[in-house]
Scaffold this active site. Structure first.
Site, PDB file in Angstrom:
ATOM      1  CB  THR A  31      12.060  -3.521  -6.235  1.00  0.00           C
ATOM      2  OG1 THR A  31      11.623  -2.325  -6.919  1.00  0.00           O
ATOM      3  CG2 THR A  31      11.002  -4.585  -6.402  1.00  0.00           C
TER       4      THR A  31
ATOM      5  CB  ALA B 243      -0.913  -0.023   1.227  1.00  0.00           C
TER       6      ALA B 243
ATOM      7  CD  GLU C 155       1.361   2.880 -12.684  1.00  0.00           C
ATOM      8  OE1 GLU C 155       0.495   1.995 -12.763  1.00  0.00           O
ATOM      9  OE2 GLU C 155       1.337   3.908 -13.403  1.00  0.00           O
TER      10      GLU C 155
ATOM     11  CG  LEU D 282      14.660  -2.038 -15.490  1.00  0.00           C
ATOM     12  CD1 LEU D 282      15.760  -3.109 -15.485  1.00  0.00           C
ATOM     13  CD2 LEU D 282      14.623  -1.338 -14.142  1.00  0.00           C
TER      14      LEU D 282
ATOM     15  CB  CYS E  67      12.085   4.953  -9.362  1.00  0.00           C
ATOM     16  SG  CYS E  67      10.877   4.215  -8.246  1.00  0.00           S
TER      17      CYS E  67
HETATM   18  P1  NAD Z   1       6.668   1.871  -1.092  1.00  0.00           P
HETATM   19  O1  NAD Z   1       7.861   1.592  -0.267  1.00  0.00           O
HETATM   20  O2  NAD Z   1       5.975   3.189  -0.964  1.00  0.00           O
HETATM   21  O3  NAD Z   1       5.547   0.748  -0.824  1.00  0.00           O
HETATM   22  C1  NAD Z   1       5.796  -0.607  -0.809  1.00  0.00           C
HETATM   23  C2  NAD Z   1       4.932  -1.229   0.289  1.00  0.00           C
HETATM   24  O4  NAD Z   1       4.997  -2.647   0.175  1.00  0.00           O
HETATM   25  C3  NAD Z   1       5.384  -0.901   1.716  1.00  0.00           C
HETATM   26  O5  NAD Z   1       4.320  -0.254   2.398  1.00  0.00           O
HETATM   27  C4  NAD Z   1       5.709  -2.273   2.337  1.00  0.00           C
HETATM   28  O6  NAD Z   1       5.342  -2.367   3.692  1.00  0.00           O
HETATM   29  C5  NAD Z   1       4.848  -3.179   1.487  1.00  0.00           C
HETATM   30  N1  NAD Z   1       5.232  -4.596   1.478  1.00  0.00           N
HETATM   31  C6  NAD Z   1       6.479  -5.141   1.403  1.00  0.00           C
HETATM   32  N2  NAD Z   1       6.378  -6.488   1.372  1.00  0.00           N
HETATM   33  C7  NAD Z   1       5.052  -6.809   1.429  1.00  0.00           C
HETATM   34  C8  NAD Z   1       4.314  -8.011   1.422  1.00  0.00           C
HETATM   35  N3  NAD Z   1       4.918  -9.188   1.320  1.00  0.00           N
HETATM   36  N4  NAD Z   1       2.977  -7.942   1.501  1.00  0.00           N
HETATM   37  C9  NAD Z   1       2.337  -6.755   1.588  1.00  0.00           C
HETATM   38  N5  NAD Z   1       2.981  -5.561   1.586  1.00  0.00           N
HETATM   39  C10 NAD Z   1       4.317  -5.590   1.507  1.00  0.00           C
HETATM   40  O7  NAD Z   1       7.101   1.617  -2.601  1.00  0.00           O
HETATM   41  P2  NAD Z   1       6.507   2.326  -3.916  1.00  0.00           P
HETATM   42  O8  NAD Z   1       7.108   3.679  -4.092  1.00  0.00           O
HETATM   43  O9  NAD Z   1       5.026   2.169  -3.925  1.00  0.00           O
HETATM   44  O10 NAD Z   1       7.154   1.406  -5.044  1.00  0.00           O
HETATM   45  C11 NAD Z   1       6.711   0.084  -5.244  1.00  0.00           C
HETATM   46  C12 NAD Z   1       7.293  -0.443  -6.549  1.00  0.00           C
HETATM   47  O11 NAD Z   1       6.795   0.339  -7.647  1.00  0.00           O
HETATM   48  C13 NAD Z   1       8.809  -0.353  -6.659  1.00  0.00           C
HETATM   49  O12 NAD Z   1       9.278  -1.447  -7.373  1.00  0.00           O
HETATM   50  C14 NAD Z   1       9.050   0.936  -7.458  1.00  0.00           C
HETATM   51  O13 NAD Z   1      10.261   0.880  -8.186  1.00  0.00           O
HETATM   52  C15 NAD Z   1       7.871   0.917  -8.398  1.00  0.00           C
HETATM   53  N6  NAD Z   1       7.442   2.239  -8.875  1.00  0.00           N
HETATM   54  C16 NAD Z   1       7.371   3.290  -8.003  1.00  0.00           C
HETATM   55  C17 NAD Z   1       6.891   4.526  -8.451  1.00  0.00           C
HETATM   56  C18 NAD Z   1       6.801   5.717  -7.524  1.00  0.00           C
HETATM   57  O14 NAD Z   1       6.443   6.783  -7.996  1.00  0.00           O
HETATM   58  N7  NAD Z   1       7.088   5.601  -6.241  1.00  0.00           N
HETATM   59  C19 NAD Z   1       6.459   4.658  -9.775  1.00  0.00           C
HETATM   60  C20 NAD Z   1       6.524   3.554 -10.628  1.00  0.00           C
HETATM   61  C21 NAD Z   1       7.007   2.336 -10.158  1.00  0.00           C
HETATM   62  C1  UGA Z   2       9.706   8.923 -12.439  1.00  0.00           C
HETATM   63  C2  UGA Z   2       9.142   8.751 -13.846  1.00  0.00           C
HETATM   64  O1  UGA Z   2       8.849  10.044 -14.369  1.00  0.00           O
HETATM   65  C3  UGA Z   2       7.887   7.882 -13.826  1.00  0.00           C
HETATM   66  O2  UGA Z   2       7.436   7.666 -15.152  1.00  0.00           O
HETATM   67  C4  UGA Z   2       8.214   6.548 -13.172  1.00  0.00           C
HETATM   68  O3  UGA Z   2       7.043   5.750 -13.089  1.00  0.00           O
HETATM   69  C5  UGA Z   2       8.754   6.794 -11.786  1.00  0.00           C
HETATM   70  O4  UGA Z   2       9.940   7.632 -11.874  1.00  0.00           O
HETATM   71  C6  UGA Z   2       9.184   5.532 -11.091  1.00  0.00           C
HETATM   72  O5  UGA Z   2       9.460   4.534 -11.711  1.00  0.00           O
HETATM   73  O6  UGA Z   2       9.257   5.651  -9.856  1.00  0.00           O
HETATM   74  P1  UGA Z   2       9.150  10.432 -10.326  1.00  0.00           P
HETATM   75  O7  UGA Z   2      10.503  10.021  -9.877  1.00  0.00           O
HETATM   76  O8  UGA Z   2       8.022  10.279  -9.394  1.00  0.00           O
HETATM   77  O9  UGA Z   2       8.749   9.633 -11.666  1.00  0.00           O
HETATM   78  O10 UGA Z   2       9.171  11.965 -10.769  1.00  0.00           O
HETATM   79  P2  UGA Z   2       9.790  12.738 -12.048  1.00  0.00           P
HETATM   80  O11 UGA Z   2       8.837  13.767 -12.448  1.00  0.00           O
HETATM   81  O12 UGA Z   2      10.263  11.813 -13.082  1.00  0.00           O
HETATM   82  O13 UGA Z   2      11.052  13.473 -11.399  1.00  0.00           O
HETATM   83  C7  UGA Z   2      12.179  12.767 -10.965  1.00  0.00           C
HETATM   84  C8  UGA Z   2      13.281  13.749 -10.590  1.00  0.00           C
HETATM   85  O14 UGA Z   2      13.801  14.392 -11.756  1.00  0.00           O
HETATM   86  C9  UGA Z   2      12.815  14.875  -9.671  1.00  0.00           C
HETATM   87  O15 UGA Z   2      13.815  15.149  -8.717  1.00  0.00           O
HETATM   88  C10 UGA Z   2      12.636  16.037 -10.611  1.00  0.00           C
HETATM   89  O16 UGA Z   2      12.766  17.290  -9.983  1.00  0.00           O
HETATM   90  C11 UGA Z   2      13.771  15.800 -11.596  1.00  0.00           C
HETATM   91  N1  UGA Z   2      13.557  16.415 -12.920  1.00  0.00           N
HETATM   92  C12 UGA Z   2      12.503  16.043 -13.683  1.00  0.00           C
HETATM   93  C13 UGA Z   2      14.473  17.356 -13.383  1.00  0.00           C
HETATM   94  O17 UGA Z   2      15.455  17.691 -12.692  1.00  0.00           O
HETATM   95  N2  UGA Z   2      14.282  17.912 -14.618  1.00  0.00           N
HETATM   96  C14 UGA Z   2      13.231  17.564 -15.414  1.00  0.00           C
HETATM   97  O18 UGA Z   2      13.127  18.103 -16.544  1.00  0.00           O
HETATM   98  C15 UGA Z   2      12.321  16.601 -14.941  1.00  0.00           C
END
Ligand code: NAD
Ligand code: UGA
Length: 484
Positions: free
Chosen positions: A94, A15, A164, A224, A279
């Site tokens: 991750t 969550a 995502e 990636l 990320c």
């Molecule tokens: P997060 O740390 O906010 O959330 C992950 C949650 O998973 C935690 O609350 C943790 O307690 C829970 N968890 C761990 N093991 C579990 C289990 N076995 N059962 C139930 N819950 C469990 O992480 P996030 O930012 O949501 O990222 C999750 C994944 O999505 C990562 O792989 C990240 O790279 C990817 N991702 C993140 C973003 C972003 O904007 N944060 C965007 C795209 C992709």
């Molecule tokens: C990024 C990607 O944009 C998402 O598509 C992806 O899903 C996500 O990572 C992920 O896998 O976690 P996020 O990190 O949430 O999203 O935010 P961004 O808007 O990409 O910004 C990332 C960083 O780059 C920030 O620190 C932002 O300030 C910086 N940034 C962004 C710059 O310095 N210049 C830019 O032109 C854009």
């Protein structure tokens, strides 16, 4: 899994920043589907069930308010949710490995593996298991192995990859208006049926032509690749910002001129103090590690350079601050405006502000910090983390956190703008100037302020990718002589 049966019940493991918003939008758009988001953390689930959600995302409160308790549930009952689900999203964290083989680079899949083992232990009926977490290429194979080695008689699994692409701060609109949804799966008839079932969920609001289907490994690698290429653009423009500062070119003008080329495009060319967030760095390090394991050292070092350039940009900016303040910040008070890694989020993971604050503290400065959405305890936790500091008591003494920008700026020698929050653009800089030590400095790490107006007020202004004129004289000094 019977062919005609659609998805009626979804469970999401994790969550967090992805699981919460993604499932909230699915619940909003698919009222006939029951969506249960579960987590091992009791605190996180309690927050999702409260008036103050655990993450700040514009528009999310309204979506959760509309669906929670109807077809959207947040729960710690992992077993119940897995048992009744037709489809399970794995949205767990991750992070980069901190131990053992691949330490500091490879993705740590222990939470993904833990999630797969939980599903295998609990499930009594067929499930579609969807990798939503960002994982190394072929991670689905490991999930499949764990599930098949532990499955109960008669239970079958289909594993899909559905990465995502939402960005924090714009998660709700990114989910509602996704550029594309990517689904990878097996080329077998069962795999294709599972893909169709997941497609039919997204088709509630995403046009079919924007739903791309691929094989599993292409889908995993595309995630990636997308993050690596986005980060690469930022490192490219940041590298040019250094050339601009040395030559008199202006990086905003260069970015605009370059971005007008439709083959290049204008997005993600905003020079900054460096990219942060949970990320970009983690996913590129993971890509670098994969390339090394595949014996592709040239490819690995190509992508490593994106990270190296980001480190250089952060260090270059901090060095500029110290150099401008007469080569020493020891004993000086510095105001940090913004601590989140970007605006419209309270997330500080890998925020460049942490690097800047740490370096200034190491140089002997004391810091007054303000961010509109980051809680003060988060800031103290980040700055006293064992990887950041060895003397947490000293940090707690030297850092104070404020609830508004004016109090944070008062009596300081310099303002360092680290996050591009809109409210920083409209602050009353005349008032701020009067209450600061002189000469008063502003370091605009996001290029969002009106530099000429600040110079006219009397500030010494430095920014990224542009040389600015110093004020001819300091217009007004503090009314309190002890402050001068
Ligand atoms: P997060 O740390 O906010 O959330 C992950 C949650 O998973 C935690 O609350 C943790 O307690 C829970 N968890 C761990 N093991 C579990 C289990 N076995 N059962 C139930 N819950 C469990 O992480 P996030 O930012 O949501 O990222 C999750 C994944 O999505 C990562 O792989 C990240 O790279 C990817 N991702 C993140 C973003 C972003 O904007 N944060 C965007 C795209 C992709
Ligand atoms: C990024 C990607 O944009 C998402 O598509 C992806 O899903 C996500 O990572 C992920 O896998 O976690 P996020 O990190 O949430 O999203 O935010 P961004 O808007 O990409 O910004 C990332 C960083 O780059 C920030 O620190 C932002 O300030 C910086 N940034 C962004 C710059 O310095 N210049 C830019 O032109 C854009």
């Amino acid at each position: 899994m019977s062919e005609e049966k659609g998805i009626k019940n979804i469970c999401c493991l994790g969550a967090g920043y992805v699981g919460g918003p993604t499932c909230s939008i699915i619940a909003l758009k698919c009222p006939e589907i029951k969506v249960t988001v579960v987590d091992l953390s009791k605190e996180r689930i309690a927050q999702w069930n409260s008036d103050k959600l655990p993450i700040y995302e514009p528009g999310l409160d309204e979506v959760v308010g509309q669906c929670r308790g109807k077809n959207l549930f947040f729960s710690n009952d992992v077993e119940g949710a897995i048992l009744e689900a037709d489809l399970i999203f794995i949205s767990v964290n991750t992070p980069t490995k901190t131990l053992g083989n691949g330490k500091g680079r490879a993705a740590d899949l222990k939470y993904v593996e833990g999630a797969a083992r939980m599903i295998a232990d609990i499930a009594q009926s067929d499930k579609i298991v969807v990798e939503k977490s960002t994982v190394p290429v072929r991670a689905a194979e490991s999930i499949a192995k764990i599930l098949s080695a532990n499955r109960k008689p008669g239970v079958s699994y289909q594993i899909l990859s559905n990465p995502e692409f939402l960005a924090e701060g714009t998660a709700v609109s990114d989910l509602l208006n996704a550029d594309r949804v990517l689904i990878g799966g097996d080329e077998t008839p069962e795999g294709q049926l599972a893909i169709e079932k997941l497609c039919s969920i997204y088709e509630h609001w995403i046009p079919r032509k924007k739903i791309l289907t691929t094989n599993t490994w292409s889908s995993e690698l595309s995630k990636l690749a997308a993050n690596a290429m986005l980060a690469q653009r930022i490192s490219s423009i940041n590298s040019l910002s250094a050339v601009c500062e040395a030559t008199g070119a202006d990086v905003s003008e260069v970015a605009r001129a370059v971005g007008f080329d439709s083959r290049i495009g204008s997005k993600f060319l905003q020079a900054s103090i460096g990219f942060g967030g949970s990320c970009f760095q983690k996913d590129i390090l993971n890509l670098v590690y994969i390339c090394e394991c595949l014996n592709l050292p040239e490819v690995a070092s190509y992508w490593q350079q994106v990270i190296d350039m980001n480190e250089y940009q952060k260090s270059r900016f901090t060095a500029k601050i110290v150099q401008s303040l007469f080569n020493t910040v020891s004993g000086k008070r510095i105001c940090i405006l913004g601590f989140a890694f970007k605006k419209n989020t309270g997330d500080t993971r890998e925020s460049p502000a942490i690097h800047i604050a740490k370096t200034l503290l190491d140089e002997g400065a004391s810091l007054k910090i303000y961010d509109p959405k980051v809680e003060s305890e988060r800031i103290y936790e980040d700055l006293t983390h064992p990887l950041i500091c060895e003397e947490p008591e000293k940090v707690r003494k030297l850092v104070s956190v404020y609830t508004d920008a004016y109090s944070a700026a008062e009596g300081t020698h310099a303002l360092v703008l680290c996050t591009e929050w809109d409210e920083f653009i409209t602050l009353d800089y005349n008032k701020i100037y009067v209450d600061m030590m002189k000469p008063a400095y502003i370091f605009d790490g996001r290029k969002i302020l009106d530099h000429q107006t600040l110079i006219d007020i009397g500030f010494h202004v430095q920014t990224i990718g542009r040389k600015l004129q110093r004020p001819k004289s300091n217009r007004c000094w503090s009314s309190n002589p002890s402050m001068n």
